[in-house]
Design a protein around this motif. Structure first.
Motif, PDB file in Angstrom:
ATOM      1  N   MET A  94       0.846  -1.199   0.000  1.00 34.49           N
ATOM      2  CA  MET A  94       0.000   0.000   0.000  1.00 34.49           C
ATOM      3  C   MET A  94       0.882   1.249   0.000  1.00 34.49           C
ATOM      4  O   MET A  94       1.897   1.284   0.669  1.00 34.49           O
ATOM      5  N   LYS A  99       2.358   4.979   0.606  1.00 35.20           N
ATOM      6  CA  LYS A  99       2.497   5.735   1.836  1.00 35.20           C
ATOM      7  C   LYS A  99       1.282   6.651   2.046  1.00 35.20           C
ATOM      8  O   LYS A  99       0.774   6.807   3.149  1.00 35.20           O
ATOM      9  N   SER A 127      -1.630   4.701   3.220  1.00 34.58           N
ATOM     10  CA  SER A 127      -1.349   4.280   4.589  1.00 34.58           C
ATOM     11  C   SER A 127      -1.634   5.423   5.548  1.00 34.58           C
ATOM     12  O   SER A 127      -2.221   5.243   6.603  1.00 34.58           O
ATOM     13  N   GLU A 128      -1.275   6.623   5.134  1.00 28.98           N
ATOM     14  CA  GLU A 128      -1.517   7.764   6.022  1.00 28.98           C
ATOM     15  C   GLU A 128      -3.006   8.061   6.154  1.00 28.98           C
ATOM     16  O   GLU A 128      -3.496   8.399   7.211  1.00 28.98           O
ATOM     17  N   SER A 157      -5.451   5.845   5.828  1.00 33.96           N
ATOM     18  CA  SER A 157      -6.145   4.831   6.609  1.00 33.96           C
ATOM     19  C   SER A 157      -5.849   5.004   8.094  1.00 33.96           C
ATOM     20  O   SER A 157      -6.637   4.608   8.933  1.00 33.96           O
ATOM     21  N   GLY A 158      -4.735   5.622   8.382  1.00 36.58           N
ATOM     22  CA  GLY A 158      -4.409   5.830   9.784  1.00 36.58           C
ATOM     23  C   GLY A 158      -4.905   7.171  10.284  1.00 36.58           C
ATOM     24  O   GLY A 158      -4.579   7.584  11.381  1.00 36.58           O
ATOM     25  N   GLY A 188      -6.162   7.234  13.596  1.00 36.36           N
ATOM     26  CA  GLY A 188      -5.172   6.832  14.589  1.00 36.36           C
ATOM     27  C   GLY A 188      -5.634   5.795  15.582  1.00 36.36           C
ATOM     28  O   GLY A 188      -6.396   4.890  15.250  1.00 36.36           O
ATOM     29  N   ASN A 209      -9.902   3.217  16.254  1.00 36.79           N
ATOM     30  CA  ASN A 209      -8.938   2.491  15.429  1.00 36.79           C
ATOM     31  C   ASN A 209      -9.653   1.510  14.500  1.00 36.79           C
ATOM     32  O   ASN A 209     -10.532   0.757  14.939  1.00 36.79           O
ATOM     33  N   LEU A 210      -9.276   1.540  13.233  1.00 35.04           N
ATOM     34  CA  LEU A 210      -9.954   0.707  12.234  1.00 35.04           C
ATOM     35  C   LEU A 210      -9.864  -0.787  12.580  1.00 35.04           C
ATOM     36  O   LEU A 210     -10.853  -1.511  12.519  1.00 35.04           O
ATOM     37  N   PHE A 211      -8.673  -1.230  12.955  1.00 31.50           N
ATOM     38  CA  PHE A 211      -8.508  -2.657  13.257  1.00 31.50           C
ATOM     39  C   PHE A 211      -9.386  -3.066  14.445  1.00 31.50           C
ATOM     40  O   PHE A 211     -10.067  -4.095  14.418  1.00 31.50           O
ATOM     41  N   THR A 252      -9.388  -2.758   0.870  1.00 26.64           N
ATOM     42  CA  THR A 252      -8.637  -2.699   2.127  1.00 26.64           C
ATOM     43  C   THR A 252      -9.429  -3.352   3.258  1.00 26.64           C
ATOM     44  O   THR A 252      -8.922  -4.224   3.957  1.00 26.64           O
ATOM     45  N   THR A 277      -8.574  -7.016   4.554  1.00 28.16           N
ATOM     46  CA  THR A 277      -8.127  -7.126   5.941  1.00 28.16           C
ATOM     47  C   THR A 277      -8.980  -8.134   6.693  1.00 28.16           C
ATOM     48  O   THR A 277      -8.466  -9.050   7.336  1.00 28.16           O
ATOM     49  N   SER A 316      -1.151  -4.172  10.766  1.00 30.44           N
ATOM     50  CA  SER A 316      -2.356  -4.701  11.398  1.00 30.44           C
ATOM     51  C   SER A 316      -3.012  -3.634  12.277  1.00 30.44           C
ATOM     52  O   SER A 316      -4.221  -3.401  12.188  1.00 30.44           O
ATOM     53  N   ILE A 317      -2.214  -2.968  13.094  1.00 35.10           N
ATOM     54  CA  ILE A 317      -2.779  -1.932  13.979  1.00 35.10           C
ATOM     55  C   ILE A 317      -3.426  -0.820  13.154  1.00 35.10           C
ATOM     56  O   ILE A 317      -4.423  -0.236  13.538  1.00 35.10           O
ATOM     57  N   GLU A 318      -2.834  -0.564  11.986  1.00 36.28           N
ATOM     58  CA  GLU A 318      -3.385   0.498  11.133  1.00 36.28           C
ATOM     59  C   GLU A 318      -4.668   0.068  10.424  1.00 36.28           C
ATOM     60  O   GLU A 318      -5.294   0.859   9.733  1.00 36.28           O
ATOM     61  N   GLY A 319      -5.030  -1.199  10.568  1.00 39.64           N
ATOM     62  CA  GLY A 319      -6.248  -1.678   9.920  1.00 39.64           C
ATOM     63  C   GLY A 319      -6.035  -2.088   8.475  1.00 39.64           C
ATOM     64  O   GLY A 319      -6.976  -2.305   7.727  1.00 39.64           O
ATOM     65  N   GLN A 320      -4.760  -2.209   8.087  1.00 40.84           N
ATOM     66  CA  GLN A 320      -4.477  -2.684   6.733  1.00 40.84           C
ATOM     67  C   GLN A 320      -4.312  -4.200   6.763  1.00 40.84           C
ATOM     68  O   GLN A 320      -4.182  -4.795   7.823  1.00 40.84           O
ATOM     69  N   ARG A 321      -4.262  -4.785   5.574  1.00 40.32           N
ATOM     70  CA  ARG A 321      -3.914  -6.199   5.497  1.00 40.32           C
ATOM     71  C   ARG A 321      -2.505  -6.339   6.079  1.00 40.32           C
ATOM     72  O   ARG A 321      -1.606  -5.574   5.716  1.00 40.32           O
ATOM     73  N   PRO A 322      -2.305  -7.286   7.004  1.00 38.84           N
ATOM     74  CA  PRO A 322      -1.000  -7.333   7.677  1.00 38.84           C
ATOM     75  C   PRO A 322       0.099  -7.944   6.821  1.00 38.84           C
ATOM     76  O   PRO A 322       0.582  -9.043   7.081  1.00 38.84           O
ATOM     77  N   PHE A 369       1.702   4.379  11.654  1.00 39.46           N
ATOM     78  CA  PHE A 369       1.203   5.597  10.993  1.00 39.46           C
ATOM     79  C   PHE A 369       2.363   6.436  10.450  1.00 39.46           C
ATOM     80  O   PHE A 369       2.333   7.666  10.480  1.00 39.46           O
ATOM     81  N   ASN A 370       3.395   5.729  10.049  1.00 40.22           N
ATOM     82  CA  ASN A 370       4.607   6.356   9.493  1.00 40.22           C
ATOM     83  C   ASN A 370       5.380   7.219  10.490  1.00 40.22           C
ATOM     84  O   ASN A 370       6.201   8.046  10.097  1.00 40.22           O
TER      85      ASN A 370
END
Ligand SMILES: Cc1cc2nc3c(=O)[nH]c(=O)nc-3n(C[C@H](O)[C@H](O)[C@H](O)COP(=O)(O)O)c2cc1C
Ligand code: SF4
Lengths: 105, 441
Positions: free
Chosen positions: A1, A3, A6-7, A9-10, A13, A17-19, A50, A54, B208-214, B229-230
């Motif tokens: 994915m 950057k 990734s930013e 989706s986070g 934070g 939290n999404l997860f 995504t 996931t 995983s914590i970010e909710g993406q596919r790990p 989160f970078n």
């Protein structure tokens, strides 16, 4: 994915939290419903692939494991069953046995 | 000092308890499961820390000491990661400390997925404050104000215990804003994992914590530069972090005086049900493996031919190698094995090694994140070859098989695909007589 994604989706934070939300969405039935995935996708501004990708990755979230729970077998956890001397054929991830299904060995 | 305990798990059920699930739900009867805990040497992690307010004075003192002094203490201790790779903890914290950015994270890897390992679980459930204080101190040193505890989903009791311990800390003011008037803020987040072995790999864990596919991330950038989160992030194992209160209260030098020169401190070892006394044993690094097997585990319940030490990616140690090994990183590496997380799973005399190898390939195929082809394809092709050899009398071409494991070892992105070849090579080397019928010359 990338950057950037990734930013994105986070974005929310750790607080919301999404997860964690995926796990909560699966609490009732053992897998998140399509509606729940759609609403998380919208809330977290991520693509369908995504959230679907996931949710289907994890043993505890994927639809075919609906209604099952994983429990750690602690010192009894081993690739070879103590009772039969066979490897567990059903769960390659041996430490994950399920609540609603008996251990097959 | 010698510590001996029997841990009774009241709400944890295992093994044949599955047959009693209806009764358990009805009666709420506590489980009678027990495992043994013993310290042989210096009790650091198995020591009872007594009154929590007294214990947290260590944190108070640490937060009133400069980061540089604490970091120097950590360097003196020589503590290396207990999660498998044995990487210097001080190096990681320092690297995160030096990284640019206001938001930084300490992530505790409590995903303990190695079959047969339950030492992190012991700490999470029995010594939660050693871990949590360790995380706050690590955060202070690295300049991180957020701590994430990522706990294996198969440990529901551990999730509850850690969350309760975090709530207690908030009530006492030992976490949150301006801890002990030091001006340092630190907040915890407890996350329950959802069942994927690869999430124990540190970059997959972050995704995983970010909710993406790990999926495993390519390094560099390393997590201490661009992690969760970078942002700069330190990922450490439970046991690694739980050593910090001892190091800060007793000094790094004292910690370094325990164990061997390059493997300092103690190690928790998990013994499985093939031992006469399964349990968690804390031993000084450098303790002979024979002591663990014979004195602590009280030998085997049945005839055992090999022990798989350090998880599925650890080495397969034949029994006659026991006298040559001691519990430390270097002894294992020198003999061509891996200490890893120091879980010990036994293979009985009558269990075919070929089936064990097939199991390892299947395990890897099931748990592979799929990001790189040597692991994604290699694990499945290996399982197929072994399956055919077991069921159809197929002779595996040795050269092809060696090519396969070498490709996995060299070409895999992470230590799942890259680590599987180690036990396979150990098996081919030490159990050649048993395996040669399945391979063409
Ligand atoms: C497939 C795989 C699984 C892993 N599982 C774990 C785990 O369950 N717990 C853990 O602490 N480290 C695990 N690791 C190692 C982590 O990637 C990382 O090295 C470790 O968490 C760093 O912490 P440490 O420096 O304190 O050891 C795993 C690595 C791989 C490749
Ligand atoms: S080795 Fe396996 S688990 Fe690791 S990145 Fe490659 S496919 Fe993923």
């Amino acid at each position: 994915m990338s950057k950037n994604i990734s930013e994105l989706s986070g974005r929310k934070g750790l607080e919301r939290n999404l997860f964690e939300q995926l796990g909560i969405a699966a609490e009732e039935t053992g897998t998140p419903t399509i509606e729940a995935l759609e609403s998380l996708r919208e809330e977290f501004l991520v693509g369908k692939s995504t959230v679907y990708g996931t949710a289907s990755f994890y043993d505890f979230l994927r639809p075919e494991n609906q209604g099952k729970k994983g429990l750690c077998l602690q010192w009894k956890c081993m690739p070879i069953c103590r009772n039969t001397g066979q490897t567990c054929q059903k769960y390659p991830r041996i430490s994950t046995h399920t609540k609603s299904e008996k251990c097959v060995v | 000092m010698k510590i001996q305990l029997s841990i009774i798990m009241e709400k944890n059920y295992s093994g044949n308890d599955i047959d009693l699930i209806a009764d358990i739900k009805k009666s709420q009867a506590p489980s009678k499961e027990k495992y043994h805990v013993e310290s042989y040497g210096t009790p650091i992690l198995t020591m009872d820390y007594g009154d929590i307010h007294g214990y947290y004075q260590i944190l108070k003192t640490a937060l009133n000491t400069s980061r540089e002094v604490l970091l120097a203490e950590l360097k003196d201790s020589g503590v290396r990661g207990r999660g498998g790779a044995g990487f210097s903890m001080a190096f990681k914290l320092d690297s995160c400390r030096q990284a640019q950015g206001d938001t930084k994270f300490i992530v505790c890897n409590a995903d303990e997925g190695d079959p047969g390992a339950y030492s992190d679980r012991y700490i999470l459930e029995q010594r939660p404050h050693a871990l949590l204080m360790g995380m706050i101190i690590a955060g202070y040193i690295a300049g991180a104000q957020h701590g994430v505890v990522y706990i294996r989903g198969e440990y529901p009791e551990a999730v509850d215990i850690i969350q309760q311990a975090v709530n207690d800390l908030e009530t006492f003011g030992y976490t949150g804003e301006n801890i002990f008037g030091s001006g340092f803020n630190y907040r915890f987040k407890v996350i329950k994992a959802q069942g994927a072995y690869i999430c124990g790999e540190e970059t997959a864990l972050l995704s995983s914590i970010e909710g993406q596919r790990p999926e495993v991330r390519v390094r560099p950038p390393y997590p201490t530069q661009q992690g969760l989160f970078n942002k700069p992030t330190v990922v450490n194992n439970v046991e690694t972090l739980a050593n910090l209160p001892y190091i800060m209260s007793q000094s790094g030098k004292k910690f370094a005086s325990i164990g061997t020169e390059k493997s300092t401190g103690t190690k928790l070892v998990s013994l499985d049900g093939h031992f006469n006394r399964p349990g968690i044993y804390e031993v000084d690094m450098g303790t002979p493996l024979s002591v663990v097997v014979n004195e602590l585990g009280k030998g085997f319940r049945s005839k055992v031919k090999a022990m798989h030490i350090g998880g599925p990616l650890g080495g397969l140690v034949p029994i006659d190698k026991i006298p040559t090994l001691s519990v430390d990183f270097d002894s294992f590496a020198k003999e061509g094995f891996l200490l890893g997380h120091a879980s010990i799973v036994c293979l009985t005399e009558d269990f075919p090694i070929i089936e064990y190898l097939r199991h390892l390939f299947k395990f890897t195929a099931h748990e592979s994140c799929g990001k790189c082809f040597p692991c994604r394809l290699g694990s499945t092709r290996g399982a197929e070859m072994l399956d055919k050899a077991i069921n159809e009398g197929y002779q595996i071409d040795s050269e092809l098989f060696n090519d396969l494991i070498n490709t996995m070892e060299i070409g895999s992105l992470c230590a799942l695909g890259g680590g599987l070849p180690l036990p396979v090579k150990n098996a081919l080397h030490y159990f050649d007589a048993e395996l040669k019928q399945y391979f063409s010359a």
